[in-house]
Design a protein around this motif. Sequence first.
Motif, PDB file in Angstrom:
ATOM      1  N   ARG A 171      12.717  -0.318   0.071  1.00 38.48           N
ATOM      2  CA  ARG A 171      11.837  -1.342   0.636  1.00 38.48           C
ATOM      3  C   ARG A 171      11.619  -1.081   2.111  1.00 38.48           C
ATOM      4  O   ARG A 171      12.322  -0.274   2.719  1.00 38.48           O
ATOM      5  CB  ARG A 171      12.473  -2.723   0.480  1.00 38.48           C
ATOM      6  CG  ARG A 171      13.805  -2.830   1.211  1.00 38.48           C
ATOM      7  CD  ARG A 171      14.482  -4.149   0.937  1.00 38.48           C
ATOM      8  NE  ARG A 171      15.619  -4.336   1.823  1.00 38.48           N
ATOM      9  CZ  ARG A 171      16.838  -3.851   1.616  1.00 38.48           C
ATOM     10  NH1 ARG A 171      17.076  -3.112   0.554  1.00 38.48           N
ATOM     11  NH2 ARG A 171      17.818  -4.093   2.475  1.00 38.48           N
ATOM     12  N   LYS A 172      10.627  -1.778   2.645  1.00 37.77           N
ATOM     13  CA  LYS A 172      10.445  -1.747   4.086  1.00 37.77           C
ATOM     14  C   LYS A 172      11.539  -2.585   4.717  1.00 37.77           C
ATOM     15  O   LYS A 172      11.934  -3.616   4.160  1.00 37.77           O
ATOM     16  CB  LYS A 172       9.067  -2.308   4.436  1.00 37.77           C
ATOM     17  CG  LYS A 172       8.740  -2.203   5.906  1.00 37.77           C
ATOM     18  CD  LYS A 172       7.360  -2.739   6.200  1.00 37.77           C
ATOM     19  CE  LYS A 172       7.170  -2.817   7.708  1.00 37.77           C
ATOM     20  NZ  LYS A 172       5.902  -3.425   8.082  1.00 37.77           N
ATOM     21  N   LEU A 173      12.049  -2.143   5.866  1.00 39.55           N
ATOM     22  CA  LEU A 173      13.122  -2.876   6.531  1.00 39.55           C
ATOM     23  C   LEU A 173      12.546  -3.658   7.710  1.00 39.55           C
ATOM     24  O   LEU A 173      11.864  -3.071   8.553  1.00 39.55           O
ATOM     25  CB  LEU A 173      14.205  -1.907   7.020  1.00 39.55           C
ATOM     26  CG  LEU A 173      14.922  -1.108   5.927  1.00 39.55           C
ATOM     27  CD1 LEU A 173      15.780  -0.025   6.550  1.00 39.55           C
ATOM     28  CD2 LEU A 173      15.770  -2.015   5.052  1.00 39.55           C
ATOM     29  N   ASP A 186      -6.043   2.087   5.471  1.00 38.77           N
ATOM     30  CA  ASP A 186      -5.397   0.824   5.838  1.00 38.77           C
ATOM     31  C   ASP A 186      -3.875   0.938   5.818  1.00 38.77           C
ATOM     32  O   ASP A 186      -3.166  -0.050   5.726  1.00 38.77           O
ATOM     33  CB  ASP A 186      -5.875  -0.273   4.872  1.00 38.77           C
ATOM     34  CG  ASP A 186      -5.546  -1.663   5.405  1.00 38.77           C
ATOM     35  OD1 ASP A 186      -5.505  -1.805   6.645  1.00 38.77           O
ATOM     36  OD2 ASP A 186      -5.311  -2.567   4.596  1.00 38.77           O
ATOM     37  N   THR A 187      -3.349   2.183   5.908  1.00 34.69           N
ATOM     38  CA  THR A 187      -1.895   2.380   5.808  1.00 34.69           C
ATOM     39  C   THR A 187      -1.129   1.662   6.906  1.00 34.69           C
ATOM     40  O   THR A 187      -0.065   1.100   6.661  1.00 34.69           O
ATOM     41  CB  THR A 187      -1.559   3.878   5.868  1.00 34.69           C
ATOM     42  OG1 THR A 187      -2.294   4.448   6.943  1.00 34.69           O
ATOM     43  CG2 THR A 187      -1.879   4.585   4.581  1.00 34.69           C
ATOM     44  N   TRP A 227       2.518  -1.372  -2.986  1.00 33.46           N
ATOM     45  CA  TRP A 227       1.386  -2.094  -2.414  1.00 33.46           C
ATOM     46  C   TRP A 227       0.075  -1.477  -2.874  1.00 33.46           C
ATOM     47  O   TRP A 227       0.015  -0.301  -3.229  1.00 33.46           O
ATOM     48  CB  TRP A 227       1.447  -2.024  -0.882  1.00 33.46           C
ATOM     49  CG  TRP A 227       2.739  -2.478  -0.314  1.00 33.46           C
ATOM     50  CD1 TRP A 227       3.378  -3.639  -0.598  1.00 33.46           C
ATOM     51  CD2 TRP A 227       3.563  -1.773   0.619  1.00 33.46           C
ATOM     52  NE1 TRP A 227       4.550  -3.720   0.105  1.00 33.46           N
ATOM     53  CE2 TRP A 227       4.685  -2.593   0.870  1.00 33.46           C
ATOM     54  CE3 TRP A 227       3.462  -0.567   1.291  1.00 33.46           C
ATOM     55  CZ2 TRP A 227       5.700  -2.233   1.747  1.00 33.46           C
ATOM     56  CZ3 TRP A 227       4.458  -0.201   2.167  1.00 33.46           C
ATOM     57  CH2 TRP A 227       5.579  -1.025   2.386  1.00 33.46           C
ATOM     58  N   LYS A 228      -0.978  -2.317  -2.799  1.00 34.50           N
ATOM     59  CA  LYS A 228      -2.307  -1.775  -3.022  1.00 34.50           C
ATOM     60  C   LYS A 228      -2.896  -1.476  -1.649  1.00 34.50           C
ATOM     61  O   LYS A 228      -3.290  -2.369  -0.924  1.00 34.50           O
ATOM     62  CB  LYS A 228      -3.178  -2.782  -3.779  1.00 34.50           C
ATOM     63  CG  LYS A 228      -4.446  -2.137  -4.283  1.00 34.50           C
ATOM     64  CD  LYS A 228      -5.486  -3.124  -4.759  1.00 34.50           C
ATOM     65  CE  LYS A 228      -6.810  -2.415  -4.993  1.00 34.50           C
ATOM     66  NZ  LYS A 228      -7.321  -1.700  -3.825  1.00 34.50           N
ATOM     67  N   VAL A 229      -2.864  -0.189  -1.290  1.00 32.09           N
ATOM     68  CA  VAL A 229      -3.268   0.205   0.065  1.00 32.09           C
ATOM     69  C   VAL A 229      -4.688   0.742   0.023  1.00 32.09           C
ATOM     70  O   VAL A 229      -4.968   1.734  -0.652  1.00 32.09           O
ATOM     71  CB  VAL A 229      -2.312   1.298   0.621  1.00 32.09           C
ATOM     72  CG1 VAL A 229      -2.685   1.632   2.052  1.00 32.09           C
ATOM     73  CG2 VAL A 229      -0.876   0.840   0.527  1.00 32.09           C
ATOM     74  N   HIS A 260       0.779   6.700  -0.355  1.00 29.61           N
ATOM     75  CA  HIS A 260       0.595   5.274  -0.673  1.00 29.61           C
ATOM     76  C   HIS A 260       0.848   4.988  -2.146  1.00 29.61           C
ATOM     77  O   HIS A 260       1.252   3.895  -2.506  1.00 29.61           O
ATOM     78  CB  HIS A 260      -0.810   4.815  -0.244  1.00 29.61           C
ATOM     79  CG  HIS A 260      -1.906   5.298  -1.142  1.00 29.61           C
ATOM     80  ND1 HIS A 260      -2.354   4.576  -2.202  1.00 29.61           N
ATOM     81  CD2 HIS A 260      -2.617   6.435  -1.134  1.00 29.61           C
ATOM     82  CE1 HIS A 260      -3.308   5.240  -2.816  1.00 29.61           C
ATOM     83  NE2 HIS A 260      -3.481   6.393  -2.180  1.00 29.61           N
ATOM     84  N   SER A 261       0.656   6.004  -3.001  1.00 32.91           N
ATOM     85  CA  SER A 261       0.899   5.758  -4.431  1.00 32.91           C
ATOM     86  C   SER A 261       2.389   5.647  -4.733  1.00 32.91           C
ATOM     87  O   SER A 261       2.775   5.284  -5.844  1.00 32.91           O
ATOM     88  CB  SER A 261       0.292   6.881  -5.269  1.00 32.91           C
ATOM     89  OG  SER A 261       0.931   8.100  -4.954  1.00 32.91           O
TER      90      SER A 261
END
Lengths: 223, 241
Positions: free
Chosen positions: A141-143, A107-108, A101-103, A96-97
């Motif tokens: 990025r997320k697609l 909460d992933t 985002w601040k995860v 997550h790092s």
Amino acid sequence: MNPSSSKQASGRSVLLPGDKLEADQKAGSGTFRRDGESHAAVLGFPSESSGYVNVHPLAGRYSPRVGDKVIAICVETGPSLWRMDIGAFQNSMLHHSETDWKVDFGDTASFIGIGDAALAEVYMVDGSGSHQVTLKKDDCRKLYAGTIARISPPRVSRVIGKQGTMITLIREKTGCRIQVGQNGFVWIDGEPEQIARAQKAVETISREATSRGLTEKIEKLLE
Amino acid sequence: MAGGNSDIKFIKKGKRLDGRKPDELRKVRIEVGVLNRADGSCYLEWGNNKVYAGVFGPIECHPRHKQQQDRAIVQARYTMAPFSVNDRKRPGYDRRSSEISYIISQALERVVMVEQFPRAAIRVDMQVVEAHAGTRCAALTAASVALADAGIPMRDIIPSCAAGKVSDTVVLDLNKEEDNYGQADLPLAIVPSTGEVVLLQLDGHLTPDEFEQAFDMAYKGCMDIYEIQRAALADRYGGSA
């Protein structure tokens, strides 16, 4: 045992696993040494760079290299990381790092769920073959939406073409947004019929990567 | 089943029942890259034997307790189609196919560079579509070609071939009648570049001299098969070997 002549126009001959390499060259990637001699380990064509002979495989799964842009698909979520399929022999880790985002812990899944895809960069490969990807690099990025076609990783350069000519051609003719991962995953988004056309073009290039006049053929296919 | 006594005359005027000489192979044809879904594949016709081999991997090994922390495992799986033999074979895995799968896995692990892929599995699936004696050799021969086609790093390509004894004569590459009613069957697989033996079984009885003779004959047969494997791969990838 070494191939001496070739039917290939390029004049290079294909090496098979176990074939002996030239005696005075150092063994690079895709090779191994036995009794002081270098041999090809994979089926492929040899190439020389800075005194080393590398054998480039003609087939096979993706082997991750640091800096490669890949399309990754989430297969598992942990409390602070995602495990991503990048077509390699092991799943890749996305911590997550390594995202913007601040995860929160645990909460992933609300950021990337199983089956979601991302354009990521390989930033670590260790000796045991484990690897990690990051989303904190340019373009990563997320697609959302779109579809993913899968091609053989050694054919990726052909799909992109010289200076990206082939992929630009497909983008222009179909109006699709396309991202080609070095791992052979190709993300395509656009109008449904255009996605199908682009996918067909990509798969045709992968299948017929060794044939001549491919650009004209793809132009014709996308008319 | 070899090792029985039979009054069939297998050799007449120096020729075998199918017209071959004692040290002659059946016709072998290999086609590479025949399956679209597999990473690598091979179709092999060896006399009347017909075998498909498909390779997947290296992939994450499941179930996880089978993973090896320092290397990949080769999961070979040999199966016979129900219609591959005269009496319909009950489909699925049985004692014979699990034994053959195991020895083929062991043989392939000797040449595949398993240490490059820790915790991974390389799946090799072989389907015998038609069986006419010598299917384990045929399946292993096809499997190693499919592995090369899948771009998997290997030290060499494994060929395999059997020799045996019929009518007190040592012969190469038994056909179905010779295998069923002959006196011995000796399947062999080697690593051609080093001469290592990676598979050797014996069904029936051979004297030490006959064993030597059969072994040498099978070894030579393996080298002939090796050339056919190389030619098939080179043909597929537009080179010459």
